[in-house]
Design a protein around this motif. Structure first.
Motif, PDB file in Angstrom:
ATOM      1  N   ILE A 280       0.879  -1.126  -0.156  1.00 32.33           N
ATOM      2  CA  ILE A 280      -0.052  -0.126  -0.169  1.00 32.33           C
ATOM      3  C   ILE A 280       0.904   1.311   0.056  1.00 32.33           C
ATOM      4  O   ILE A 280       1.830   1.254   0.468  1.00 32.33           O
ATOM      5  CB  ILE A 280      -0.864  -0.111   1.156  1.00 32.33           C
ATOM      6  N   PRO A 281       0.572   2.344  -0.662  1.00 28.68           N
ATOM      7  CA  PRO A 281       1.416   3.396  -0.650  1.00 28.68           C
ATOM      8  C   PRO A 281       1.190   4.181   0.740  1.00 28.68           C
ATOM      9  O   PRO A 281       0.321   4.201   1.186  1.00 28.68           O
ATOM     10  CB  PRO A 281       0.582   4.301  -1.755  1.00 28.68           C
ATOM     11  N   VAL A 282       2.332   5.064   1.003  1.00 23.84           N
ATOM     12  CA  VAL A 282       2.357   5.676   2.272  1.00 23.84           C
ATOM     13  C   VAL A 282       2.457   7.268   1.744  1.00 23.84           C
ATOM     14  O   VAL A 282       3.057   7.682   1.038  1.00 23.84           O
ATOM     15  CB  VAL A 282       3.823   5.228   2.902  1.00 23.84           C
ATOM     16  N   SER A 283       1.643   7.963   2.529  1.00 23.92           N
ATOM     17  CA  SER A 283       1.494   9.416   2.239  1.00 23.92           C
ATOM     18  C   SER A 283       2.788  10.055   2.525  1.00 23.92           C
ATOM     19  O   SER A 283       3.505   9.732   3.463  1.00 23.92           O
ATOM     20  CB  SER A 283       0.248   9.864   3.008  1.00 23.92           C
ATOM     21  N   GLN A 284       2.875  11.295   1.633  1.00 25.97           N
ATOM     22  CA  GLN A 284       4.020  12.252   2.031  1.00 25.97           C
ATOM     23  C   GLN A 284       3.791  12.756   3.082  1.00 25.97           C
ATOM     24  O   GLN A 284       4.951  12.969   4.104  1.00 25.97           O
ATOM     25  CB  GLN A 284       3.837  13.104   0.818  1.00 25.97           C
ATOM     26  N   LYS A 285       2.814  13.154   3.731  1.00 23.53           N
ATOM     27  CA  LYS A 285       2.468  13.770   5.230  1.00 23.53           C
ATOM     28  C   LYS A 285       2.831  12.778   6.139  1.00 23.53           C
ATOM     29  O   LYS A 285       3.546  13.192   7.038  1.00 23.53           O
ATOM     30  CB  LYS A 285       0.967  14.074   5.131  1.00 23.53           C
ATOM     31  N   PHE A 286       2.656  11.475   6.075  1.00 20.16           N
ATOM     32  CA  PHE A 286       3.098  10.584   6.869  1.00 20.16           C
ATOM     33  C   PHE A 286       4.757  10.448   7.041  1.00 20.16           C
ATOM     34  O   PHE A 286       5.182  10.265   8.250  1.00 20.16           O
ATOM     35  CB  PHE A 286       2.589   9.377   6.722  1.00 20.16           C
ATOM     36  N   LEU A 287       5.361  10.331   5.713  1.00 25.07           N
ATOM     37  CA  LEU A 287       6.466  10.226   5.768  1.00 25.07           C
ATOM     38  C   LEU A 287       7.422  11.430   6.326  1.00 25.07           C
ATOM     39  O   LEU A 287       8.279  11.416   7.066  1.00 25.07           O
ATOM     40  CB  LEU A 287       7.270   9.932   4.143  1.00 25.07           C
ATOM     41  N   LEU A 288       6.794  12.560   6.284  1.00 23.59           N
ATOM     42  CA  LEU A 288       7.638  13.751   6.521  1.00 23.59           C
ATOM     43  C   LEU A 288       7.496  13.878   8.270  1.00 23.59           C
ATOM     44  O   LEU A 288       8.603  14.306   8.809  1.00 23.59           O
ATOM     45  CB  LEU A 288       6.614  14.959   6.125  1.00 23.59           C
ATOM     46  N   ARG A 289       6.424  13.264   8.788  1.00 29.81           N
ATOM     47  CA  ARG A 289       6.394  13.250  10.248  1.00 29.81           C
ATOM     48  C   ARG A 289       7.226  12.301  11.054  1.00 29.81           C
ATOM     49  O   ARG A 289       7.697  12.194  11.964  1.00 29.81           O
ATOM     50  CB  ARG A 289       4.995  12.837  10.439  1.00 29.81           C
ATOM     51  N   LEU A 290       7.444  11.287  10.373  1.00 31.50           N
ATOM     52  CA  LEU A 290       8.493   9.983  10.662  1.00 31.50           C
ATOM     53  C   LEU A 290       9.884  10.534  11.225  1.00 31.50           C
ATOM     54  O   LEU A 290      10.602  11.372  10.394  1.00 31.50           O
ATOM     55  CB  LEU A 290       8.599   9.055   9.710  1.00 31.50           C
ATOM     56  N   GLY A 291      10.266  10.435  12.495  1.00 28.27           N
ATOM     57  CA  GLY A 291      11.809  10.935  12.846  1.00 28.27           C
ATOM     58  C   GLY A 291      12.862  10.016  12.343  1.00 28.27           C
ATOM     59  O   GLY A 291      14.004  10.573  12.401  1.00 28.27           O
ATOM     60  N   HIS A 292      12.580   8.767  11.940  1.00 23.36           N
ATOM     61  CA  HIS A 292      13.718   7.823  11.768  1.00 23.36           C
ATOM     62  C   HIS A 292      13.527   7.145  10.506  1.00 23.36           C
ATOM     63  O   HIS A 292      13.814   5.775  10.285  1.00 23.36           O
ATOM     64  CB  HIS A 292      13.754   6.931  12.928  1.00 23.36           C
ATOM     65  N   GLY A 293      12.814   7.789   9.580  1.00 27.81           N
ATOM     66  CA  GLY A 293      12.852   6.988   8.230  1.00 27.81           C
ATOM     67  C   GLY A 293      11.875   5.786   8.205  1.00 27.81           C
ATOM     68  O   GLY A 293      11.127   5.547   8.828  1.00 27.81           O
ATOM     69  N   ALA A 294      11.776   5.537   6.889  1.00 26.21           N
ATOM     70  CA  ALA A 294      10.911   4.119   6.565  1.00 26.21           C
ATOM     71  C   ALA A 294      11.682   3.335   5.561  1.00 26.21           C
ATOM     72  O   ALA A 294      12.209   3.560   4.808  1.00 26.21           O
ATOM     73  CB  ALA A 294       9.514   4.583   5.892  1.00 26.21           C
ATOM     74  N   TYR A 295      11.507   1.987   5.698  1.00 29.48           N
ATOM     75  CA  TYR A 295      11.849   0.757   4.864  1.00 29.48           C
ATOM     76  C   TYR A 295      11.117  -0.121   4.604  1.00 29.48           C
ATOM     77  O   TYR A 295       9.931  -0.424   5.336  1.00 29.48           O
ATOM     78  CB  TYR A 295      13.216   0.080   5.732  1.00 29.48           C
TER      79      TYR A 295
END
Length: 623
Positions: free
Chosen positions: A508-523
């Motif tokens: 599933i796609p992850v929203s840009q807003k959600f990615l910007l709020r993450l403090g330690h990235g996404a994999y």
């Protein structure tokens, strides 16, 4: 050394506020006795008359060049803060003689060097202690391999011990067999030992190590890689400790080559006490065809181009810079202290930004934090101090401490360290379970930096095993479960600031807003029917249609920031059923997650492993 020279040395150390341990003070006094009176390095121009120059601040590039030009073979250089990488450039221009590692009474590394070995080599002629030469050869091998060694020993009238060993692999002697042989020789003989490979020839008596009075002496191939082909062990407790550590590591990891394990044993022993190490010149490790062969003391039969010294190219990236400067790196504990506490709890203190700060400030902080633990252990059994100059060093030190399940504290040079910092840290850790910062200590508890892993999976059954695996490497992690975009949207923003998203088999796609709020990235862990992910489509037939890739990839808003950080491939047999194909592919994806779980669970950025500028990917060894 006269009483007047002794007094001058003591006055210099006192006036410069240089704190040395007894072994370090003895080594510096030994240098002064042979080179002349000590002076504090401050000016860098003009030819010097000789003596020992003590440097407490790393010179700039231009100043280092001027300083180097002012020296000659009658000068020695001592750096009492040799653990600071700011001195690395100057060290690279000088001949490295040796190091004395830190201790509680002298919590710094003493580095000493000069211009060439001529003066020290001349002093070896008067050595009163002669080492016993020890070697072995595989049982049943050609005796011609040791004939030249025996002949040279007889000509030089050196005591020796050479025996056959029953190697498990026939003519190849493994590291643990070499270490076991040396351990037996250590128990059998009372004099210092000098081990050389059976195929070597002694061109002259190898008296330099015993003349220098060190604990251990060895050569660093290419100035950084420790070689076990020539190894001197003095009759000291610290030399025995290094041998025991090497023997233990070799027995635990019998398939690892001896140079790597000797390096690790040296780093461990150096962190636990003042190990006096001499880095032998090339003449003690010359090889056939080598330019140094004509002036060799010990000539080995291998060719100069041998690669057996370092079969793992990834090891170079881990230790090369630190070993070239004769020091431990961020992946090694710089200093280890133990207390009388009746438990196995440990605290790891990481001193960051050491290269960007004044050498004096770094030294003062080292002394303050080690002195504080010595005064009050706070209930901790073990204290480890790591020095970090770069962000990658910081991540490596964090990962090592997390694997040991130590309390982790991060400090910066110049911070005020209270004398009871260990006890305060222990009390705060009990109250907060290692999550809260310690403002009263002016320290940063780095275990609070990454608090939560958000697991986005395909099924709910995948959540628990993945969480349990990550928790093994970071027990303090919290977890949020998600199966859909709605689940992600429901997570509170204050959690995202200290969270990392890990998507497993979920597209599933992850929203840009959600990615910007993450403090330690996404994999993202996913599967693709490609053999070379991350590269443009190939115009030839090099892609195998049966090949699938399990890929770990960073998730980012901008395509240029997305990078492949892990990769495994599987080739599905032509006759595999759809069920078998899915099982093979999923197993490969799960194995990739298992292999990378220690990196995912720690607070560090994971490097990309594919260089897309090549026609095929090149893979860097992952730390």
């Amino acid at each position: 050394m006269t009483d007047d020279t002794h007094a001058k040395l003591d006055n210099l150390l006192r006036s410069a506020n240089i704190r040395l341990g007894r072994i370090q003070r003895n080594r510096l006094a030994w240098l002064v006795d042979r080179y002349g009176a000590p002076t504090l390095g401050g000016h860098y121009e003009g030819l010097r008359h000789g003596g020992v120059i003590v440097l407490t601040e790393p010179p700039s590039g231009a100043a280092a060049e001027l300083f180097y030009r002012s020296l000659h073979s009658g000068c020695a250089v001592a750096i009492p803060f040799g653990e600071n990488p700011g001195f690395d450039f100057l060290k690279s221009k000088l001949t490295e003689f040796g190091t004395v590692s830190p201790s509680a009474e002298g919590p710094h590394e003493l580095w000493w060097g000069g211009i060439g070995w001529s003066k020290l080599s001349a002093s070896a002629d008067g050595a009163t202690i002669r080492p016993r030469i020890v070697s072995y050869y595989p049982f049943g091998s050609d005796p011609d391999d040791i004939r030249s060694l025996r002949r040279s020993l007889d000509e030089l009238e050196l005591d020796s011990h050479i025996e056959p060993v029953a190697a498990e692999l026939g003519e190849q002697v493994l590291c643990f067999e070499k270490a076991e042989f040396l351990a037996r020789m250590w128990q059998r003989y009372s004099e210092p030992l000098l081990f050389v490979e059976a195929g070597a020839t002694l061109c002259e008596a190898p008296l330099l190590p015993s003349a220098l009075g060190c604990d251990v002496a060895l050569h660093k191939w290419n100035r950084w890689e420790m070689s076990a082909r020539t190894l001197y062990l003095g009759r000291t407790a610290r030399a025995g400790q290094l041998l025991r550590s090497w023997h233990h590591l070799a027995a635990s990891y019998p398939s690892i080559w001896d140079g790597y394990l000797l390096d690790q044993a040296w780093g461990l022993t150096s962190s636990e006490g003042p190990l006096d190490t001499v880095w032998l010149p090339r003449s003690y490790h010359a090889m056939k065809g080598d330019l140094a062969a004509a002036r060799a003391t010990i000539l080995h039969s291998e060719q100069t181009t041998t690669t057996s010294l370092g079969p793992d190219p990834g090891f170079a990236g881990l230790v090369r810079a630190a070993r070239r400067a004769g020091r431990t790196g961020a992946r090694d504990a710089f200093m280890v202290m133990t207390s009388e506490a009746a438990n196995e709890n440990g605290v790891a203190v990481i001193l960051r930004d050491i290269e960007a700060n004044d050498a004096r400030a770094v030294a003062a902080t080292v002394e303050a934090v080690t002195g504080a633990f010595a005064a009050d252990c706070g209930g901790y059994k073990r204290f480890e101090l790591s020095l970090c100059a770069l962000k990658d060093d910081l991540g490596a030190a964090q990962a090592a401490a997390q694997q040991a399940r130590y309390r982790i504290l991060e400090i910066a040079p110049g911070q005020s360290i209270p004398r009871d910092f260990s006890r305060r840290a222990c009390i705060s850790h009990r109250r907060s379970r290692g999550h809260d910062r310690l403002p009263s200590l002016s320290l940063t508890d780095i275990s609070t930096m990454l608090k939560t892993i958000i697991l986005l999976t395909q099924t709910v059954q995948q959540q628990r095993p993945l969480a349990n695996l990550l928790r093994e490497f970071n027990p303090d992690l919290a977890f949020c479960s998600a199966l859909s975009a709605l689940d992600l949207a429901a997570i509170a923003p204050d959690i995202l600031r200290n969270a990392r998203l890990v998507s497993f088999a979920n597209d599933i796609p992850v929203s840009q807003k959600f990615l910007l709020r993450l403090g330690h990235g996404a994999y993202k862990f996913h599967v693709a029917p490609v053999q070379y992910p991350g590269l443009p489509a190939s115009h030839d037939d090099s892609e195998d249609p049966r090949c699938f890739s399990a890929i770990a990839q960073s998730i980012a808003i901008w395509p240029d920031c997305r990078r492949v950080v892990g990769l495994e491939t599987v080739t599905v047999p032509d006759d595999a059923t759809p069920t078998e194909r899915e099982r093979l592919i999923f197993t490969r994806l799960a194995h990739l997650f298992w292999r990378m779980s220690s990196l995912i669970a720690r607070d560090a950025e994971i490097r990309g492993i594919i260089d897309s500028t090549e026609s095929k990917p090149t893979f860097a060894q992952m730390n």
